[in-house]
Design an enzyme around this catalytic site. Structure first.
Site, PDB file in Angstrom:
ATOM      1  N   LYS A 118      -9.573 -12.515  -9.912  1.00 33.12           N
ATOM      2  CA  LYS A 118     -10.563 -11.821 -10.200  1.00 33.12           C
ATOM      3  C   LYS A 118     -10.287 -10.836 -10.519  1.00 33.12           C
ATOM      4  O   LYS A 118     -10.905  -9.920 -11.228  1.00 33.12           O
ATOM      5  CB  LYS A 118     -11.281 -10.460  -8.471  1.00 33.12           C
ATOM      6  CG  LYS A 118     -12.213 -12.307  -7.819  1.00 33.12           C
ATOM      7  CD  LYS A 118     -13.430 -11.654  -8.226  1.00 33.12           C
ATOM      8  CE  LYS A 118     -14.405 -12.853  -7.607  1.00 33.12           C
ATOM      9  NZ  LYS A 118     -15.162 -12.749  -6.430  1.00 33.12           N
TER      10      LYS A 118
ATOM     11  N   LYS B 179      -4.101 -17.190 -15.095  1.00 33.74           N
ATOM     12  CA  LYS B 179      -4.225 -17.934 -13.426  1.00 33.74           C
ATOM     13  C   LYS B 179      -5.186 -16.921 -13.597  1.00 33.74           C
ATOM     14  O   LYS B 179      -5.877 -15.350 -13.823  1.00 33.74           O
ATOM     15  CB  LYS B 179      -3.099 -17.241 -12.807  1.00 33.74           C
ATOM     16  CG  LYS B 179      -3.579 -17.597 -10.739  1.00 33.74           C
ATOM     17  CD  LYS B 179      -2.289 -16.598 -10.036  1.00 33.74           C
ATOM     18  CE  LYS B 179      -3.685 -17.054  -8.866  1.00 33.74           C
ATOM     19  NZ  LYS B 179      -2.780 -16.396  -7.496  1.00 33.74           N
TER      20      LYS B 179
ATOM     21  N   LYS C 282       0.756  -1.332  -0.352  1.00 33.01           N
ATOM     22  CA  LYS C 282      -0.167  -0.055   0.032  1.00 33.01           C
ATOM     23  C   LYS C 282       0.882   1.857  -0.268  1.00 33.01           C
ATOM     24  O   LYS C 282       0.775   1.906  -0.819  1.00 33.01           O
ATOM     25  CB  LYS C 282      -0.912   0.032   1.417  1.00 33.01           C
ATOM     26  CG  LYS C 282      -2.481  -0.994   1.221  1.00 33.01           C
ATOM     27  CD  LYS C 282      -3.284  -0.307   0.699  1.00 33.01           C
ATOM     28  CE  LYS C 282      -4.442  -1.192   0.810  1.00 33.01           C
ATOM     29  NZ  LYS C 282      -5.679  -0.975  -0.182  1.00 33.01           N
TER      30      LYS C 282
END
Ligand code: TRP
Length: 334
Positions: free
Chosen positions: A203, A200, A112
């Protein structure tokens, strides 16, 4: 006595076939040899999900998914993290034994920070304290129930190492084995589950297949799996085909051998291969799908399973927390 395997399930979206094969199926298989603890890590999801309806919906979907796929709530423990307040109490206590430098080095936090810096933002602008302390809550999840093993994906390995470290630190400080030192069991094969485009299944690539789709929607999805442009008559190589790769993960050895032979013989088109994939998926997941939709239509059934699970888990947590409070010197709770 059987050893304890503990798995946390973060309710942040509906799991897909890649999650099923890579995480859910192997975690459920452990119930053969271990005493199992499965729980919905809703307060971990709270680091990113800030919408009550969405949270509520995610919890029900993820609980229904695991139950439908064979999680037996009568065996071992199955509860919702937020129902066991002792976990949060322990999380605080453990945070007082965790060097801040460890948290600075946690991958999720560091990613992050790196992203923010790359876009010219302040290092901590996208980090809430929940995210920063995420590993301490996970330590409490694991140590509260004295897990021997924790089956996780590669991305969670560091978290289990933190839990090991804090358990050792704590035991050493108080001169007795208060906590079991847990070990991560890494599920390595999650990269090999191909999505619609052969990458792969994920989402973030939008190439996934939901676990529970009605036959019509499933057919439509399977129709989107990328194949090459070989004609019907041509012999085909099953090993490079995305349809076959998925087929193999569900079919028996005999079924796979038989379909591979049809590929190599020629005369079989992509439509046929896709129909075979659909049929093996229906065979494998059809019953679970019915159970899933039944649970989703009766959320009160899910709630009552989770309530019973919390009632079973809470006395264990209370007893452990009392022991921990004793050594900390704060005394048992009243
Ligand atoms: N952090 C895990 C994940 O993102 C979920 C989780 C929470 C967990 N607590 C846990 C996993 C304890 C294993 C053990 O998937």
């Amino acid at each position: 006595m059987k050893k304890i395997s503990l798995t946390g399930i973060k309710p942040t979206g509906t799991p897909h076939l890649g999650n099923y094969l890579g995480a859910i199926r192997p975690a459920l298989a452990l119930s053969e040899t271990y005493e199992t603890v499965y729980f919905i890590a809703d307060y971990h999801a709270l680091t990113t999900v800030h919408n009550g309806l969405e949270m509520h919906d995610n919890i029900h979907k993820v609980a229904a998914t695991w139950l439908a796929l064979g999680l037996d709530p009568e065996k071992g423990l199955f509860y919702k993290q937020s129902d066991i307040p002792e976990i949060f109490e322990l999380s605080w206590a453990l945070s007082c034994f965790t060097p801040k430098g460890f948290m600075n080095r946690a991958h999720a936090y560091k990613d992050k920070v790196a992203k923010s810096l790359a876009t010219g933002e302040d290092a901590d602008s996208n980090v809430n304290m929940g995210l920063f302390c995420y590993p301490c809550l996970m330590d409490a999840d694991i140590l509260m129930f004295n897990a021997d093993i924790v089956p996780v994906g590669k991305d969670q390995k560091q978290h289990v190492e933190f839990a090991r470290d804090v358990a050792l630190r704590f035991n050493k400080q108080f001169g007795k084995a208060i906590f079991t030192v847990p070990e991560a069991i890494i599920q390595e094969n999650t990269d090999v589950i191909p999505g619609l485009d052969g990458r792969k299944m994920s989402k973030s690539y939008d190439n996934y297949i939901d676990i529970f789709l009605d036959s019509k929607s499933l057919k439509k999805k399977i129709g989107k799996i990328v194949t090459n442009s070989q004609e019907m008559d041509e012999p085909k190589d099953p090993e490079i085909c995305n349809v076959f790769k998925l087929y193999k993960l569900f079919a028996s050895q005999e079924q796979s051998d038989a379909l591979a032979a049809r590929y190599r013989a020629g005369g079989m088109g992509w439509g046929h291969a896709k129909a075979e994939l659909q049929s093996v998926l229906e065979e494998h997941l059809g019953v679970a799908r019915d159970r899933y939709f039944d649970l989703i239509a009766h959320p009160e059934k899910i709630d009552s399973i989770l309530r019973a699970g919390a009632e079973k888990a809470r006395p264990i947590a209370r007893e452990n927390m009392d022991r921990i409070r004793e050594v900390l010197g704060v005394g048992k709770s009243y």
